[in-house]
Design an enzyme around this catalytic site. Structure first.
Site, PDB file in Angstrom:
ATOM      1  N   LYS A 241       0.855  -1.189   0.000  1.00 21.90           N
ATOM      2  CA  LYS A 241       0.000   0.000   0.000  1.00 21.90           C
ATOM      3  C   LYS A 241       0.892   1.239   0.000  1.00 21.90           C
ATOM      4  O   LYS A 241       1.887   1.291   0.719  1.00 21.90           O
ATOM      5  CB  LYS A 241      -0.889   0.020   1.245  1.00 21.90           C
ATOM      6  N   ARG A 315      -9.691 -12.210   1.070  1.00 17.97           N
ATOM      7  CA  ARG A 315     -10.503 -13.281   0.461  1.00 17.97           C
ATOM      8  C   ARG A 315      -9.752 -14.611   0.468  1.00 17.97           C
ATOM      9  O   ARG A 315     -10.382 -15.668   0.481  1.00 17.97           O
ATOM     10  CB  ARG A 315     -10.889 -12.869  -0.962  1.00 17.97           C
TER      11      ARG A 315
END
Length: 461
Positions: A241, A315
């Site tokens: 990030k 996920r």
């Protein structure tokens, strides 16, 4: 330090018969005004417009009043049930009492554990009225306590709450309850073939964990599995990030906090349910052992997944949780996660998205409308399935297109959902933290605790 405040509504005769005070309150911009009438400190709440006469608006006002009086170090405040009954006759007074107490304790919340010069002060609330109100007052307190427990988990710093310490925190929390706590260490995860969890946590100095919280007060009820994403800090991994402060990525375990808080709430209320919370716990960080983009994970159910982006890690671990829910034979499965920035772009910071079983998603929407954890049904568009295609594995963990990010994340998860269950996916990324307003502090929201607990009760009826 002040002694006691009396809480009134602007329609009260004491206010209506005093023209100066009446005008002063009505001309104010806030939802309430604190002033002295003689020697008495009085908090006057403005009359609510009809469309705002909801239980959650009561929570919001109560939370704002609690925070203001706590800042002023007022020792206690008093409200009478008749005041609520007169001003809001369309709502049931017992529900209003619960909502006011719940909002009060949520609004007084502060996370000041690491502030050396700030002492926590909370104005105590006293509700006067029928003796029977004690039950509804207690429910309000219990609901707030469970949500504040979730907030504490989310606000905690990552060197204190990590994949190795998180299980211990939960064991201690549920030590004297009816909740059974199962903790799987790395060796057990290898035995269970939870390869998503093992892969994502590879770069961390902490070993991964998986926790099951089991509360069954009625075996005749259908088993509901609540699967919560437990990424205790998310750097993005190799797909790092960039460009912003990522300190709030300690809250990337908001889904785990939600399911743990929901089980705490159900247990404290002695709800007649059969529920299990499934929490995969990892830290997604960078090291020479971190998972690399292009690697392929083989899951226990036979699916192979190419890791196209290591920042789409939530996920990958939820997949193991969903497989585990199938092994338990759950009839209802809800997974919840701070999963995609795309959901915040779509719905903003006040409402989460629900994907999956359409009928259940609309039922959950109504539950959230009542309890304040607002949610909106979202579609799983079949035409977007191809966006997950991979040249080297069964599918990829992220879309190849720059669109529909929250939908394709839901489509990914759906491939791991047990065939025999009814399933919902809640993406809470946009609502994990809040500015200071109503019963929210400038910190983690504790979103999902009340939503999941009330939903579990709903499907258990």
């Amino acid at each position: 330090m002040s002694g006691q405040a009396i809480i009134l509504f602007s329609k009260d005769l004491h206010i209506q018969n005093n023209e100066q005070v009446k005008q002063f309150v009505e001309n104010g911009s806030a939802s309430f005004t604190a002033l002295f009438l003689g020697e008495k400190l009085v908090v006057v709440i403005k009359a609510l417009k009809e469309k705002k006469q909801t239980y959650d608006q009561i929570r919001m006002i109560a939370g704002a009043v609690a925070r203001e009086l706590s800042k002023r170090k007022v020792i206690n405040a008093v409200i009478h049930e008749e005041a609520l009954k007169k001003v809001l006759p369309k709502l049931h007074v017992d529900g209003m009492i619960t909502a006011f107490v719940e909002g009060w304790h949520l609004g007084a919340y502060k996370f000041v554990m690491y502030k050396s010069k700030e002492n926590y002060f909370k104005t105590e609330l006293r509700v006067e009225g029928r003796a029977e109100l004690k039950h509804f007052i207690e429910i309000g307190k219990i609901r707030a306590e469970a949500t504040n427990f979730s907030r504490n988990l989310m606000n905690e710093i990552p060197n204190v709450l990590n994949p190795e310490t998180f299980p211990t925190i939960l064991r201690e929390e549920f030590a004297h309850s009816d909740v059974q706590v199962n903790v799987f260490n790395k060796e057990k995860l290898e035995e269970l073939e939870m390869n998503g969890v093992l892969t994502v946590c590879r770069g961390s100095k902490y070993k991964p964990s998986f926790v099951e919280l089991i509360y069954c007060s009625d075996e005749t009820k259908p088993l509901t599995a609540l699967v919560g994403k437990g990424v205790t800090f998310d750097t993005g991994g190799i797909s790092l990030k960039t460009g912003r402060d990522i300190s709030n990525m300690r809250m990337d375990m908001g889904g785990a906090a939600a399911v743990a808080g929901a089980v705490k709430l159900l247990s404290a209320l002695r709800a007649k349910v059969n529920v299990i919370a499934l929490i995969p716990m990892v830290e997604n960080t960078i090291d020479n052992t971190s998972v690399l983009p292009s690697e392929i994970i083989r899951y226990k159910n036979g699916h192979t997944v190419q890791v196209a982006n290591t920042d789409a890690e939530g996920r990958l671990i939820l997949a193991d949780g969903l497989i585990r829910a199938g092994e338990w034979g759950a009839k209802y499965v809800v997974n919840i996660a701070t999963l995609t920035g795309a959901i915040a772009n779509a719905l903003g910071s006040k409402i989460a998205g629900a994907f999956g079983d359409e009928r259940l998603s609309f039922e959950m929407k109504e539950i959230g409308r009542e309890n304040g954890d607002f949610i909106w049904p979202m579609p799983l568009v079949e035409e977007y399935e191809s966006y997950l295609n991979s040249d080297y594995a069964d599918f990829s963990n992220i879309s190849s297109k720059g669109e529909a990010g929250s939908i394709t994340a839901g489509l990914f998860l759906r491939r791991f959902v047990p065939k025999s269950c009814r399933w919902l996916h809640v993406d809470m990324a946009g609502v994990m933290e809040s500015e200071e307003t109503g019963y929210y502090a400038k910190s983690a929201t504790g979103y999902g605790v009340r939503l999941l607990a009330d939903f579990t009760v709903h499907v258990s009826k």
